[in-house]
Write an enzyme that holds these catalytic residues in place. Structure first.
Site, mmCIF file in Angstrom:
data_model
loop_
_atom_site.group_PDB
_atom_site.id
_atom_site.type_symbol
_atom_site.label_atom_id
_atom_site.label_comp_id
_atom_site.label_asym_id
_atom_site.label_seq_id
_atom_site.Cartn_x
_atom_site.Cartn_y
_atom_site.Cartn_z
ATOM 1 N N GLU A 1 82.673 106.156 97.055
ATOM 2 C CA GLU A 1 81.106 106.277 97.428
ATOM 3 C C GLU A 1 80.688 107.750 97.446
ATOM 4 O O GLU A 1 79.747 108.065 97.237
ATOM 5 C CB GLU A 1 80.985 105.548 98.670
ATOM 6 C CG GLU A 1 79.413 105.345 99.036
ATOM 7 C CD GLU A 1 79.012 106.414 99.899
ATOM 8 O OE1 GLU A 1 77.431 106.434 99.919
ATOM 9 O OE2 GLU A 1 79.549 107.506 100.173
ATOM 10 N N ASP B 1 86.975 105.955 100.614
ATOM 11 C CA ASP B 1 86.991 107.314 100.507
ATOM 12 C C ASP B 1 86.307 108.344 101.405
ATOM 13 O O ASP B 1 85.307 107.924 102.154
ATOM 14 C CB ASP B 1 86.621 107.831 99.116
ATOM 15 C CG ASP B 1 85.217 107.616 98.753
ATOM 16 O OD1 ASP B 1 84.644 106.545 99.348
ATOM 17 O OD2 ASP B 1 84.486 108.534 98.152
HETATM 18 ZN ZN LIG Z 1 79.661 106.904 103.811
#
Ligand SMILES: [Zn+2]
Length: 410
Positions: free
Chosen positions: A178, A83
């Site tokens: 994340e 992401d």
């Molecule tokens: Zn990162």
């Protein structure tokens, strides 16, 4: 080892896929579009000959590079996230390759006047002669962490093609979310069965990180007393104003905008209120857990003083642990950083160990039983339009991965 061409081709392909995560979402992964890249990575792992490739119901992609040694060696894992940050658009990313940077201005966008140079980014200084990749001025680049994906995939492909390199069983993991702090929430450390792991999610070449913040959420509630302003003398407690007073009383040298390196801070992130009731939310961050506690005591002392100043109000302050510094876990396994230092040196770089001013997926994994320091990918200025990555730095990072595989088989 020169994998620059194949790393670039992969990187270019990955950054063109929009994988922005979403803090407000209640699904996992937080956005469906992340699955587009996760599926592609699973297919690519199979194509390069990785074993046991899986895409599970949460979107985690895992795979293996089989051991080339007969004796059993520790199982090492390499992780990166798909992401990109919600802080800037990751849609229609158009990467630009600035070949052999000579040290002058890099024009990310002439139209928007976005120029990158050593003045506005001193971290570039170490990259003279490198091929630098940026976006085109409208989006972030997504090197955080598609650089990590391209590095791991390309190094895995290299190892699969060079079976003469001695190494134990290697595991690969690609994860979503994340950037919204949920990356490894459902990651099954038990079934993954690695002895230690490395996230490839750091910054400039040579930098490695075994330490992150201890983090606590801060909440202050103020109950005021509303009285007609005309007759309020000695009878009113204005919760909104008391909130402002508390925030203004926090020392200015303990704020995110005035601290760096190992200095901790409290940031007040949300203030809402009226006469009757007010609320302050914030975050407290410190690498040293004792100093974090001391900072909490300091805020409690400020609140205690305000209680005396405003006897008609009720003021409460509370702290909630969010995540902890992984250093205490990693320090118990000195070989994890020791092998990494050797691997960085073997790539011709001097390791620069520094603390992360934030949290990492590795921190959470470390406390789940999988010690996971963070390795550089060669980039900087993440989460915005000035983001850049050195292709030479990415190549060095891939070299570190291959060296790590070797080191752990020694
Ligand atoms: Zn990162």
């Amino acid at each position: 080892m020169d994998l620059k061409n194949i790393i670039y081709k992969r990187f270019e392909r990955y950054v063109k896929i929009d994988t922005q995560s979403d803090e407000a979402s209640r699904t996992f992964p937080s956005t469906k579009k992340q699955l587009v890249l996760l599926k592609l990575l699973a297919a690519e792992l199979k194509a390069i000959g990785a074993r046991n490739v899986k895409l599970d119901k949460y979107g985690y992609v895992t795979g293996e590079v089989p051991a080339t040694t007969k004796e059993k060696k520790p199982v090492i894992a390499f992780l990166a996230h798909v992401d990109t940050s919600p802080a800037a658009s990751g849609k229609n990313v158009r990467p630009q390759l600035h070949k052999r940077w000579k040290g002058g201005d890099i024009h990310i966008s002439r139209r928007h006047g976005i120029i990158l140079n050593k003045k506005n980014c001193p971290e570039l200084a170490g990259c003279a002669g490198d091929d630098i990749i940026t976006a085109s001025g409208d989006t972030l680049l997504g090197a955080d962490d598609k650089a990590g994906l391209a590095i791991i995939m390309s190094a895995a492909e290299y190892l699969l093609a060079h079976k003469e390199i001695p190494h134990g069983l290697l595991k690969i993991g690609f994860t979503p979310d994340e950037e919204v702090g949920q990356g490894v929430k459902y990651f099954n450390v038990k079934t993954f069965k690695a002895d230690c792991a490395y996230t490839f999610d750091g910054d400039v070449a040579g930098a490695i990180e075994d330490e992150n913040f201890n983090a606590a959420g801060v909440k202050i509630t103020i109950e005021g007393k509303s009285v007609h302003p005309g007759t309020a003398k000695n009878a009113m407690a204005n919760a909104a104003r008391i909130a402002a007073d508390i925030v203004a009383s926090w020392p200015e040298n303990l704020l995110p905008e005035t601290t760096e390196g190992r200095e901790g801070f409290i940031m007040f992130t949300d203030i809402s209120g009226e006469t009757e009731k007010a609320e302050i939310a914030g975050i407290a961050r410190e690498h040293d857990p004792k100093k974090l506690k001391a900072m909490e005591r300091q805020l409690e002392a400020i609140v205690a003083a305000k209680r005396l100043k405003y006897p008609l109000a009720r003021i409460e302050v509370s702290f909630r642990e969010q995540y902890r510094n992984m250093k205490e876990v990693i320090d118990r396994r000195p070989d994890v950083m020791g092998k990494l230092m050797s691997a960085v040196r073997a790539a011709g770089l001097e390791p620069h160990v520094k603390p992360v001013r934030g949290g990492t997926d590795g921190a959470r994994l470390s406390f789940m039983g999988l010690p996971t320091p963070n390795v550089f990918t060669g980039g900087y200025n993440y989460h915005g339009r000035y983001e850049w990555v050195s292709l030479d730095g990415m190549n060095k990072s891939a070299e570190v991965l291959v060296n790590l595989a070797r080191e752990w088989a020694k």
